[in-house]
Design a protein around this motif. Structure first.
Motif, short mmCIF file in Angstrom:
data_model
loop_
_atom_site.label_atom_id
_atom_site.label_comp_id
_atom_site.label_asym_id
_atom_site.label_seq_id
_atom_site.Cartn_x
_atom_site.Cartn_y
_atom_site.Cartn_z
N THR A 15 0.85 -1.21 0.00
CA THR A 15 0.00 0.00 0.00
C THR A 15 0.88 1.26 0.00
OG1 THR A 15 -1.72 -1.17 1.23
CG2 THR A 15 -1.81 1.23 1.28
N LEU A 64 1.08 4.29 -2.79
CA LEU A 64 0.83 5.70 -2.48
C LEU A 64 2.12 6.52 -2.42
CD1 LEU A 64 -1.99 4.40 -1.63
CD2 LEU A 64 -2.23 6.53 -0.34
N ALA A 84 -5.84 0.07 -2.95
CA ALA A 84 -4.99 1.26 -2.81
C ALA A 84 -4.48 1.80 -4.15
CB ALA A 84 -3.79 0.93 -1.92
N MET A 110 -3.17 3.76 4.15
CA MET A 110 -3.36 4.88 3.21
C MET A 110 -3.49 6.21 3.96
SD MET A 110 -5.98 3.01 0.56
CE MET A 110 -6.21 4.34 -0.61
N ASN A 128 -0.10 7.05 5.11
CA ASN A 128 0.72 7.42 3.94
C ASN A 128 0.53 8.89 3.61
OD1 ASN A 128 0.10 4.29 2.11
ND2 ASN A 128 1.68 4.77 3.61
N ARG A 129 -0.72 9.32 3.57
CA ARG A 129 -0.99 10.71 3.19
C ARG A 129 -0.56 11.67 4.29
NH1 ARG A 129 0.00 11.72 -0.78
NH2 ARG A 129 -1.32 13.56 -1.02
#
Lengths: 275, 181
Positions: free
Chosen positions: B64, B68, B120, B154, B157-158
């Motif tokens: 994932t 990303l 993802a 996710m 990640n952001r």
């Protein structure tokens, strides 16, 4: 009865909620916890928010309010807001006492008979010693303000913040406040805390949670453990005594504070006499 | 972005600093202590030991994070994946630095990686045949947890990419040692 009301009733939580009305000030005191000065960020809470906090504090079961800053009386709406807040809970307002112009004193007539105390800082009975800490002409202005407020029937308290105060000095100060019509129970003496500008001035005593009563304190930046928490050093807001960034509804920070208090080791907060 | 240290940690954040540096994610979240207080137990549950094997979880997290393109999470979880028993070549393949097919021949793991790519690597529903393949290898609760793990990854990640959180020096040294930097 809310859990907060119960905790206040049982003495687990102090009954007072503090509000930082603003952070700017017309003075630049050597030991100021918040590095307040004329041109710092104002971090103003606003009249509407102050009234909301007062209403929510009463609904939760808190029993009194405190307003501090900065210098709250720099805010044009302050007196009117205090009068409205005092209809909800008794209130003490901390001020340096130097902004009581004739117009401001006229406004202050609205405080007469209300459950409001104006707490004014006066650090020494010696004008030179006082003004060294608090700025030129401070002593003269403060004494004039106390005299004028007392004459108008406003309750005045005097707060002395001092590194050391010997018996002789204290007696001179007490004679002065008694002469101005301020009773002994309305005179508090407290130590300088080593936070804010006091760090750079090499003043004060170190503190941590154990020394500070857990009085919920609301600022524009969040809720704190005590009014001695939301201090500023090097232009940066301290976060070590931050309870939560969320301040509304008030039960959220109040409940977090209660949880923190219940998890705190038992200790004696009386030895530093911080209030 | 200031990462709070133990000295500036708010009251609710203090427990997370008791064992030393809690890492960049917790040090950043400490600015909003009530969020840290609520989020960390959830993250510990999602990323820590659970009913799923650590290897399976790291496949999801690393794949994932690669999809990303989160530098912080790729670096941190390359180490976690190695610690969970993945070979260096498997880590490289999950990161997109080598062919996946050569490294992952187990049908359950291939179905899982296809599912992660569907969750993802694109928007909209995951194609039904990919879901059916996954369900033929994993029980329903596993699918729920694996999907939530991908979604939680996710989110982080952001968070880490947008704030540019720095990888620790210790992690960078370990990656260099493993030839994964």
């Amino acid at each position: 009865m809310s859990e907060i009301a119960e905790a206040v009733g049982d003495g687990v939580l102090p009954g007072r909620v503090w509000l930082y009305a603003n952070y700017h000030c017309n003075l630049t005191c050597t030991y100021c916890l918040t590095e307040s000065a004329p041109k710092v960020a104002k971090r103003e809470l606003g009249a509407q928010r102050m009234l909301e906090v007062a209403a929510q504090a009463r609904a939760l079961g808190f029993t009194s309010l405190g307003v501090t800053g900065g210098e709250p009386f720099l805010l044009s709406y302050l007196t009117e807001t205090i009068i409205e807040m005092a209809e909800m809970l008794p209130i003490v307002v901390l001020t340096n006492g130097t902004l009581f112009t004739r117009a401001r004193l006229e406004e202050a007539r609205g405080l007469t008979g209300a459950p409001v105390a104006i707490q004014i800082s006066l650090d020494s009975a010696d004008p030179v010693a006082n003004d060294t800490m608090r700025g030129p002409e401070n002593f003269r202005r403060v004494v004039a303000a106390i005299d004028a407020l007392v004459a108008r029937g406003v309750r005045v308290r005097i707060a002395t913040t001092a590194e050391h105060i010997d018996e002789h000095e204290l007696e001179r100060l007490c004679q002065l406040h008694r002469g101005l019509g301020v009773a002994d129970e309305d005179h508090i003496v407290r130590p300088i805390l080593r936070r804010g500008r006091a760090i750079d001035s090499g003043l004060g005593v170190d503190t941590d949670l154990i020394d500070l009563p857990p009085e919920l304190t609301i600022t524009a930046d969040g809720a704190y453990w005590s009014p001695f928490g939301p201090t500023v050093h090097g232009g940066r807001l301290d976060t070590d005594l931050l309870v939560s960034r969320t301040t509304s509804p008030l039960d959220k920070p109040a409940n977090i504070l209660l949880r923190l208090v219940q998890g705190r080791a038992r200790g004696d907060d009386a030895k530093l006499d911080i209030r | 972005m200031e990462l709070l240290d133990a000295r500036r940690a708010p009251l609710l954040a203090r427990p997370f600093f008791e064992g030393g540096d809690p890492g960049a994610i917790a040090s950043a979240m400490a600015h909003v202590p009530e969020v840290l207080d609520a989020t960390m137990p959830f993250l510990v549950q999602m990323f820590g030991p659970s009913a799923l094997p650590a290897r399976t979880k790291e496949l999801v997290i690393l794949r994932t994070s690669a999809l990303l393109d989160c530098r912080y999470c790729i670096q941190s979880h390359s180490i976690a994946a190695r610690d969970a028993g993945l070979a260096r070549e498997e880590v490289l393949a999950l990161r997109g630095d080598g062919p996946l097919g050569d490294q992952f021949t187990d049908r359950a793991e291939r179905a899982l990686l296809d599912w992660v790519d569907g969750v993802a690597g694109s928007t909209g529903p995951v194609p039904p045949e990919i879901g059916e393949a996954l369900m033929s290898h994993f029980a329903e609760p596993d699918v729920i947890e694996l999907t939530l793990l991908a979604g939680t990854t996710m989110m982080l990640n952001r968070f880490c990419t947008a704030l540019g959180l720095p990888t620790s020096q210790a992690a960078l040294a370990r990656l260099a040692e493993d030839g994964l930097l």
